[in-house]
Scaffold this motif. Structure first.
Motif, short mmCIF file in Angstrom:
data_model
loop_
_atom_site.label_atom_id
_atom_site.label_comp_id
_atom_site.label_asym_id
_atom_site.label_seq_id
_atom_site.Cartn_x
_atom_site.Cartn_y
_atom_site.Cartn_z
N ARG A 131 18.43 15.81 0.37
CA ARG A 131 18.02 15.95 1.83
C ARG A 131 16.73 15.07 2.99
N ASP A 132 16.59 15.39 4.12
CA ASP A 132 15.78 14.17 4.38
C ASP A 132 14.78 15.53 4.90
N LEU A 133 13.62 15.08 4.87
CA LEU A 133 12.72 15.72 4.96
C LEU A 133 11.76 15.13 5.33
N PRO A 134 10.51 16.01 6.38
CA PRO A 134 9.25 15.46 6.77
C PRO A 134 8.73 14.76 6.07
N VAL A 135 7.84 15.48 5.39
CA VAL A 135 7.04 16.01 3.98
C VAL A 135 7.23 14.92 3.61
N PRO A 136 8.08 13.90 3.33
CA PRO A 136 8.13 12.34 1.95
C PRO A 136 7.41 11.28 2.99
N GLN A 137 8.41 11.30 4.52
CA GLN A 137 8.31 10.30 5.18
C GLN A 137 7.27 10.05 6.17
N SER A 138 5.86 11.63 5.91
CA SER A 138 4.57 11.37 6.05
C SER A 138 3.86 10.77 4.75
N PHE A 139 4.42 10.55 3.63
CA PHE A 139 3.01 9.74 2.80
C PHE A 139 4.61 8.55 2.40
N SER A 140 5.35 8.40 2.48
CA SER A 140 6.28 6.97 2.29
C SER A 140 6.82 6.16 3.03
N GLY A 141 7.33 7.40 3.97
CA GLY A 141 8.07 6.37 5.42
C GLY A 141 9.45 6.29 5.36
N ASN A 142 9.27 7.37 4.43
CA ASN A 142 10.96 8.09 3.52
C ASN A 142 11.46 8.87 4.10
N SER A 143 12.19 9.52 4.45
CA SER A 143 12.22 10.76 5.30
C SER A 143 13.06 11.60 3.54
N SER A 144 14.12 10.33 2.75
CA SER A 144 15.42 10.69 1.68
C SER A 144 14.17 11.02 0.58
#
Length: 711
Positions: A596-609
């Motif tokens: 899935r693509d989620l905003p929380v992982p992107q906010s920490f790692s730069g990767n939404s996957s």
């Protein structure tokens, strides 16, 4: 033995051994559901009331080798059998009346364990529930301050009229269920002046069945005992249910016991083998109301002041909120996600000792978490109630000097070189903007325990204290639903895995996993290497979360209160079902994963996957297990129909400091392996466990590994 109890005599020693064999088979589960509440303090005394064969007492003696464990039973034959079976230096068996307990002195006992005992006291004393009250009063008098009283018994259900549908098919060596119910309606409570209860036969709607209108309490008494025909005359004497869950909770509070947990138990083996396909219970409108609980657990702590945590009133929003809300929009799908975060990142610390007596974990005991007993407009599917004081791991906000904070808050001395990495995980990546880092801390010796924790953090005078727990015991407790906080469970599993230590026996059912020859297998490294960045900040929000702010107070304790901000869904319930699609190919078990693509992982790692398992927020109209299972039966996952399912342990709270969300994990089997899921072997996931960051998936992996490899 008191003459009132002689009618339950089962004959010679061989007859007793046959009777006790079935009871002993689930003694580990019974003790596991209770033992975590007892303080592991040297010199304490725990009493097992109505200990039967002494097996449960012996298990307690093994768990607490430095405490005195006493099993009591009113039947001298039981005491003789127990003494023949078990000999340990800290173990004693003796004859005593479980109601009067005349061989003990007040304020000397640290814990009482009542397992299927008190319903004998009421049954053989004119079915008088006041005798249960007398029993509990006596035990509370005998308890020391902070002593623990645990009951695992039957629970009485609501007194209402229902319709029960029973089979008329022949049974081997006994009447069919419909005929036995008629017989039971005339002879139940066989020691009473007036036996039986009213029933009315209704027209049958299905072949090979009969329908009866009766009171729910009487129907449940029947279905709980209908398979015990070999000892039918003795079973007729007993009345299993003597208090409702509400009765138990009221009495515990009136006796000065703070309720730790009050939980109906739904034993899956009993439901699968004795309930499903055997009977159906309907309300008077014809709705299937599902199966009643098979057992019940309540644990209470004797406290001089402070009973539980109550929500006093809701407050207006703060000018400067504690929780930060933000929204993100998926640039491709245009879907908006609302997320919430705390001011500081969190670090979990897992102090442990690997000893000759097993793996020991330092954790917080009786830590106040108001959201554990918060009532919202969401139903509590499993009907578990808590006082608000729980067992959870040690957590700290990120700090420049972690060791100094650990010393200041918990009096644990450490230096930076002692820490090793555990897991890093998103507690609830669909809505909580939080990534927790966990660290192992090996200790040479135990720390000083039972020192009150600093209440300036929680606002409550009673903020619990540190315990040294048996790690295997905590995992067993998690399986019974008495360990509600998910992160501690995760890190204990990971510690066992890192140390290559054997897990304790899985207490639930071993699942039957569908086998396939056609399966598209995914390499986990390929799945984890996908890198996307599809979110950007959004000025619009999805109106998904409701934010509340409330004043919580500790009852009967002056100046013990706090203000807490929390969130929960607006239109959905606080209940999430986590599904774990499984299939077997060539002796390998595979889990069907989502990317899935989620905003929380992107906010920490730069990767939404992120790699997850399918999870679904439930509607508020799903109020009990029967409705949840109906939902699962109709569920399609990535185009494939769920054909059957099984619970993977009990529910857990993903992030109990922010939200009352509760997750119910289920293994699910699909009509075919969906090509839209990524099928990865369980062994590969375990090898790459450090790279998995979704907490729901981590719990699924560890629990699945536990249940299929440690039966």
């Amino acid at each position: 033995m008191d003459i009132k109890y002689t009618t339950q005599d089962r004959g010679n020693k061989k007859d007793y051994q046959q009777y006790l064999q079935a009871m002993d088979a689930i003694s580990i589960e019974k003790v596991a559901s209770a033992s975590v509440f007892f303080q592991p303090k040297d010199g304490n005394t725990i009493v097992d009331v109505g200990m039967a064969s002494g097996t449960s007492t012996a298990i307690l003696a093994q768990l607490f080798p430095n405490q005195h464990i006493i099993g009591v039973d009113i039947n001298p034959k039981m005491v003789e059998i127990a003494n023949d079976l078990y000999t340990m230096p800290n173990l004693t068996f003796k004859e005593d009346d479980g109601e009067k307990l005349l061989t003990f002195e007040e304020n000397t006992i640290s814990g009482f364990f009542n397992c299927s005992a008190i319903h004998h006291i009421t049954s053989y004393n004119d079915y008088d529930s006041n005798r249960a009250l007398s029993t509990l009063k006596r035990q509370v008098d005998l308890l020391k301050e902070n002593g623990i009283l645990v009951i695992r018994d039957f629970v009485k259900v609501e007194q209402k009229e229902v319709v029960v549908e029973l089979s008329t098919l022949d049974k081997k060596d006994r009447p069919n269920d419909a005929d036995l119910f008629i017989q039971f309606s005339k002879t139940a409570r066989s020691l009473a002046t007036e036996q039986g209860f009213p029933i009315a036969e209704l027209p049958s709607l299905r072949t090979n069945t009969k329908r009866f209108q009766a009171y729910y309490t009487d129907v449940v008494e029947f279905v709980r005992r209908k398979d015990y025909y070999a000892n039918w005359n003795i079973e007729l004497q007993e009345e299993y249910g003597y208090y409702t869950q509400s009765d138990f909770e009221t009495i515990f509070k009136e006796l000065g016991l703070r309720i730790i947990v009050s939980a109906p138990i739904y034993n899956q083996w009993i439901i699968n083998n004795r309930y499903k396909g055997e009977f159906t219970i309907y309300d008077l409108n014809g709705n299937d109301i599902g199966f009643p609980p098979t057992n019940y657990l309540i644990a209470g702590e004797k406290v001089v002041q402070g009973k539980d945590i109550q929500l006093v009133r809701h407050l207006p929003k703060a000018q400067v909120p504690f929780l930060k809300h933000s929204s993100f929009i998926n640039k491709n799908t245009k879907q908006i996600y609302d997320v919430v975060e705390r001011p500081n990142s969190v670090i979990d610390i897992i102090p442990y000792r690997n000893t000759n007596e097993g793996l020991k974990i330092i954790a917080k005991h009786g830590y106040p978490r108001p959201l554990a007993n918060l009532n919202t407009d969401s139903p509590i599917i499993d009907c578990k109630h808590y006082s608000g004081y729980i067992t959870e791991g040690i957590a700290l906000g990120e700090s420049n000097d972690l060791c100094a904070e650990l010393q200041r808050r918990f009096k644990i001395q450490a230096n930076e070189t002692m820490f090793t990495n555990s897991l890093s995980y998103y507690t609830s990546p669909g809505g909580i903007n939080e990534r927790v880092k966990a660290l192992f801390l090996p200790l040479e010796k135990t720390i000083k325990q039972n020192l009150p924790l600093d209440g300036s953090i929680t606002g409550f005078k009673d903020s619990g204290f540190l315990h040294e727990y048996d790690a295997a015991q905590l995992l067993s407790t998690a399986q019974t639903g008495a360990l509600v906080e998910a992160r501690l469970e995760l890190n204990i599993y990971n510690l066992f895995f890192n140390l290559k230590m054997a897990l304790p026996k899985w207490l639930g059912l071993k699942p039957t996993i569908t086998t396939t020859t056609e399966l598209k297998i995914t390499n986990i490294h390929d799945l984890l290497s996908i890198n996307t960045q599809v979110y950007e900040n959004s000025l619009e929000n999805a109106e998904f979360m409701r934010s509340s702010r409330a004043y919580f107070s500790e009852t009967k304790q002056m100046h013990s209160n706090t203000i807490l901000e929390y969130v929960y869904p607006r239109t959905y319930s606080c209940n999430t079902v986590v599904t774990i699609p499984v299939v077997k190919k060539e002796d390998q078990v595979y889990i069907g994963l989502e990317r899935r693509d989620l905003p929380v992982p992107q906010s920490f790692s730069g990767n939404s996957s992120i790699v997850t398992v399918p999870a679904f927020r439930l509607n508020k109209n799903i109020a009990h297990f029967n409705q949840l299972e109906q939902y699962l039966s109709s569920l399609k996952i990535e185009g494939c129909q769920v054909t059957h399912y099984s619970k993977l342990g009990e529910k857990y709270f993903p992030s109990i400091g922010i939200t009352p969300e509760q997750a119910y994990p289920y293994l699910v089997h699909l009509d075919k392996p969906s090509e839209q899921l990524y099928w990865v072997s369980l062994d590969e996931l375990l090898k790459n466990i450090q790279k998995i960051q979704d907490a729901h998936l981590l719990i699924a992996i560890f629990r699945l590994n536990h249940c299929i490899k440690n039966q």
